[in-house]
Every structure is written in C-alpha cells, then in structure tokens.
Write an enzyme that holds these catalytic residues in place. Structure first.
Site, PDB file in Angstrom:
ATOM      1  N   PRO A 247      67.814 -13.640  15.085  1.00  0.00           N
ATOM      2  CA  PRO A 247      68.337 -14.792  14.344  1.00  0.00           C
ATOM      3  C   PRO A 247      67.593 -16.108  14.564  1.00  0.00           C
ATOM      4  CG  PRO A 247      69.781 -14.206  16.170  1.00  0.00           C
ATOM      5  CD  PRO A 247      68.676 -13.209  16.183  1.00  0.00           C
TER       6      PRO A 247
ATOM      7  N   ASP B 136      59.724 -13.994   5.979  1.00  0.00           N
ATOM      8  CA  ASP B 136      60.522 -14.824   5.081  1.00  0.00           C
ATOM      9  C   ASP B 136      61.139 -16.015   5.800  1.00  0.00           C
ATOM     10  OD1 ASP B 136      62.770 -13.360   6.101  1.00  0.00           O
ATOM     11  OD2 ASP B 136      62.236 -11.804   4.641  1.00  0.00           O
TER      12      ASP B 136
ATOM     13  N   LYS C 287      62.455 -16.847   0.078  1.00  0.00           N
ATOM     14  CA  LYS C 287      63.814 -16.362  -0.148  1.00  0.00           C
ATOM     15  C   LYS C 287      64.932 -17.251   0.373  1.00  0.00           C
ATOM     16  CE  LYS C 287      63.721 -11.459  -0.913  1.00  0.00           C
ATOM     17  NZ  LYS C 287      62.684 -10.910  -0.035  1.00  0.00           N
TER      18      LYS C 287
ATOM     19  N   GLY D 199      64.283 -11.736   9.151  1.00  0.00           N
ATOM     20  CA  GLY D 199      65.274 -12.395  10.005  1.00  0.00           C
ATOM     21  C   GLY D 199      66.376 -11.416  10.420  1.00  0.00           C
ATOM     22  N   GLY D 200      66.844 -11.548  11.642  1.00  0.00           N
ATOM     23  CA  GLY D 200      67.944 -10.689  12.106  1.00  0.00           C
ATOM     24  C   GLY D 200      67.525  -9.242  12.169  1.00  0.00           C
TER      25      GLY D 200
ATOM     26  N   ILE E 265      70.289  -4.987   7.829  1.00  0.00           N
ATOM     27  CA  ILE E 265      71.589  -5.626   7.581  1.00  0.00           C
ATOM     28  C   ILE E 265      71.353  -6.790   6.622  1.00  0.00           C
ATOM     29  CG2 ILE E 265      73.559  -6.855   8.596  1.00  0.00           C
ATOM     30  CD1 ILE E 265      73.278  -5.088  11.027  1.00  0.00           C
TER      31      ILE E 265
ATOM     32  N   MET F 246      75.703 -15.117   4.025  1.00  0.00           N
ATOM     33  CA  MET F 246      75.425 -15.753   2.722  1.00  0.00           C
ATOM     34  C   MET F 246      76.718 -16.177   2.020  1.00  0.00           C
ATOM     35  SD  MET F 246      72.650 -12.895   1.442  1.00  0.00           S
ATOM     36  CE  MET F 246      73.641 -11.522   2.015  1.00  0.00           C
TER      37      MET F 246
ATOM     38  N   GLY G 269      72.156 -20.613  13.781  1.00  0.00           N
ATOM     39  CA  GLY G 269      72.559 -20.102  15.094  1.00  0.00           C
ATOM     40  C   GLY G 269      71.389 -19.635  15.952  1.00  0.00           C
TER      41      GLY G 269
HETATM   42  N1  SAH Z   1      69.050  -9.594   8.031  1.00  0.00           N
HETATM   43  C1  SAH Z   1      69.710 -10.805   8.436  1.00  0.00           C
HETATM   44  C2  SAH Z   1      70.661 -11.333   7.375  1.00  0.00           C
HETATM   45  C3  SAH Z   1      69.993 -11.734   6.076  1.00  0.00           C
HETATM   46  S1  SAH Z   1      71.139 -12.386   4.914  1.00  0.00           S
HETATM   47  C4  SAH Z   1      70.456 -10.551   9.751  1.00  0.00           C
HETATM   48  O1  SAH Z   1      70.562  -9.429  10.194  1.00  0.00           O
HETATM   49  O2  SAH Z   1      70.948 -11.522  10.329  1.00  0.00           O
HETATM   50  C5  SAH Z   1      70.989 -14.112   5.202  1.00  0.00           C
HETATM   51  C6  SAH Z   1      72.225 -14.687   5.824  1.00  0.00           C
HETATM   52  O3  SAH Z   1      72.270 -14.348   7.197  1.00  0.00           O
HETATM   53  C7  SAH Z   1      72.308 -16.192   5.799  1.00  0.00           C
HETATM   54  O4  SAH Z   1      72.779 -16.675   4.561  1.00  0.00           O
HETATM   55  C8  SAH Z   1      73.287 -16.463   6.906  1.00  0.00           C
HETATM   56  O5  SAH Z   1      74.605 -16.235   6.483  1.00  0.00           O
HETATM   57  C9  SAH Z   1      72.918 -15.381   7.905  1.00  0.00           C
HETATM   58  N2  SAH Z   1      71.990 -15.870   8.954  1.00  0.00           N
HETATM   59  C10 SAH Z   1      70.778 -15.402   9.232  1.00  0.00           C
HETATM   60  N3  SAH Z   1      70.240 -16.053  10.281  1.00  0.00           N
HETATM   61  C11 SAH Z   1      71.151 -16.976  10.661  1.00  0.00           C
HETATM   62  C12 SAH Z   1      71.205 -17.964  11.677  1.00  0.00           C
HETATM   63  N4  SAH Z   1      70.192 -18.156  12.540  1.00  0.00           N
HETATM   64  N5  SAH Z   1      72.329 -18.710  11.771  1.00  0.00           N
HETATM   65  C13 SAH Z   1      73.361 -18.542  10.930  1.00  0.00           C
HETATM   66  N6  SAH Z   1      73.376 -17.629   9.955  1.00  0.00           N
HETATM   67  C14 SAH Z   1      72.288 -16.853   9.817  1.00  0.00           C
END
Ligand code: SAH
Length: 267
Positions: free
Chosen positions: A27, A50, A72, A103-104, A108, A186, A215
């Site tokens: 994140p 992205d 994106k 990201g993340g 997911i 989102m 976060g």
């Molecule tokens: N694949 C990512 C999610 C992508 S969808 C994951 O696993 O986290 C994108 C959404 O993820 C954003 O709109 C937000 O709701 C959330 N998100 C991703 N990174 C974030 C962060 N650092 N802090 C808060 N929300 C986050």
C-alpha cells in the site's frame, strides 16, 4: 550485496528475458514490500507501474530500469487497460525482463487476473507475487484489526467502484450482516449509496467507520466517523483517493490500540 544474498536465500528462479513478473507493491510503505518483490524489482529491465505504487517503492528499483507509468486515477487513465496489456506484450516479446508493479495485491481489485489471462493468451511466461493489500496495511497502521473475537467474525473486501452505467450491484443484505467488517475499496464517490443501502438493510447508523487516506505513507490521514455521517465527513475533511472505507465495530478499537501501535509513527 544484500540483494545477491537474498536471491540465493530465496531460491527464486532469476527473471528471464521475455518474462513478466506481476508484483504486488503493497500500500505504500516500502517496508511492506515482500522479499520476493524486492528481489524481482532488482532484476527488472522495465518497470510498468501505476498510480498507487509509492515513490518510496519506486526508489528501490535499479536506476537503469526503464520506467513506464500507466496511470489509473479513476476516470483519468494514462493508458487504457488494452494499451497497458499491449505494452506488457511488446516489452516481453522484445526480450525484456518486465516487472509489472501494482499497488497493494495484484489480485485484489488490481486487474492482475486480467493481465495474467492476457499474458497466457499471448504465450508470455509470467509469475505473480502477492502484496499486502491496502485493507491490511491501512488497518494495521490506523490501529485496529479487521477481525476480532468480540467484534467481527469475518471481513469482506468490497468494490465501491460503480459500473460505467453508474450502478453498484452489490448483495447489500449479505453485506449488512452483524459482527462483520466491510472494507470498501474505491468507495469515496459512492459513499452516499453505501450509507443508504447499509442503513436500509438494518446496519446501525452509529456504527463506526474509518476513512484512511494514503494509508501507510508519511501522508497517511485517518478519520473516524459513523455510518450516518459518512458522506458529510468525506466532504468536510476533503478526503481524496486513495482512501479506504472500513465499516465495523473493530474501528472502535483504534482509540485503544493506537498508543501501542508501532506504525503510528506515520499517522
Ligand atoms: N490492488 C490494490 C487495490 C486497488 S483498487 C490493493 O490490494 O490494495 C484502488 C483502491 O485501493 C483505492 O481507491 C483505495 O480505496 C485503495 N487503496 C490502495 N492503496 C491505498 C492506500 N495507500 N491508502 C488507502 N487506500 C488505498
């Protein structure tokens, strides 16, 4: 030197020319990157990343790696998904070692599944490295668990992103079950709908809600509110994406667990 030792220790096959690694970047906090991710990042000829991949994570990639930003933000795509797919294929067929950083966790709400399918269709070898999803990172750094024996026996990750026609077809009665945490990804744009549907399905209006913006990064902002005040709070606090919405009794633990939370250094 450390990376070399790491490579040997992990026993991960080196990234081959023409191969794509779909890698979860976590994140934001680079400390949440997995060792596999770090190891592969270091072998990249090309990085396709992205908006949610933090600059601190990018800083860990080799200087020499070519960087391709594919954007994106919602409704503002630097490249369409098709163009991103084509880019991945083009780089791979020209023999590059490609790291597709997302990201993340890539699987997911990351469209990692679609990219993997596309690589299969094009006969391109690939591997997938999971990442810490924002629900996990944000809850830990905001000071509350996602499940807890006394408060929540389950957790559901939900998309708050509407389809092109504006609909958000979710099974609201199922989502409204008691003693259950809901994490909306989102969800900012549809916060009013989320509030209305949950209330209509019997969720108490005073249920605590956490909003966590950016976060696990140095810019993390955490705002605690209640379900009935969710859209007002988003407006009053001018919260912007990426923000996660966490609905559930577990959020009430934030006040208590905060003090002992090591990660609070970034809050
Ligand atoms: N694949 C990512 C999610 C992508 S969808 C994951 O696993 O986290 C994108 C959404 O993820 C954003 O709109 C937000 O709701 C959330 N998100 C991703 N990174 C974030 C962060 N650092 N802090 C808060 N929300 C986050």
């Amino acid at each position: 030197m450390f990376i070399q030792a790491l490579k040997e220790q992990l026993g991960e096959a080196p990234l081959s020319p023409g191969e794509v690694a779909i890698v979860g970047a976590g994140p934001g906090d680079p400390g949440l990157l997995t060792l596999r991710a770090l190891c592969l990042l270091n072998q990249a000829d090309c990085l396709v990343y992205d908006r949610l991949v933090s600059p601190d994570v990018m800083a860990l990639a080799p200087q020499a790696a070519q960087r391709f930003y594919v954007g994106k933000a919602s409704r503002c795509h630097a490249l369409t998904q098709d163009e991103t797919n084509q880019l991945l294929v083009r780089l791979a067929v020209t023999g590059k070692r490609v790291v597709r950083l997302k990201g993340g966790d890539p699987f997911i709400f990351g469209r990692g599944g679609e990219e993997a399918e596309m690589l299969v269709d094009n006969g391109i070898p690939f591997r997938v490295v999971p990442g810490i999803t924002s629900a996990q990172g944000c809850s830990a750094y905001a000071g509350f668990p996602l499940t807890h024996r006394d408060y929540a026996q389950g957790v559901t990750f939900v998309t708050g992103h509407a389809r092109a026609d504006g609909s958000l077809n979710l099974d609201w009665p199922a989502l409204a079950s008691r003693r259950h945490t809901l994490v909306f990804y989102m969800g900012l744009t549809n916060a009013e709908l989320i509030r209305r549907e949950l209330l209509a399905n019997g969720v108490p209006s005073r249920l605590p809600v956490a909003l966590i913006e950016r976060g696990t990064t140095p810019q993390q902002r955490r705002v605690i509110t209640t379900l009935d005040r969710l859209p007002d709070t988003i407006r009053d606090e001018s919260l912007t994406p990426p923000t996660l919405i966490v609905v559930g009794e577990v959020v009430s633990l934030a006040a208590r667990l905060d003090a002992g939370c090591l990660a609070e250094a970034v809050a």
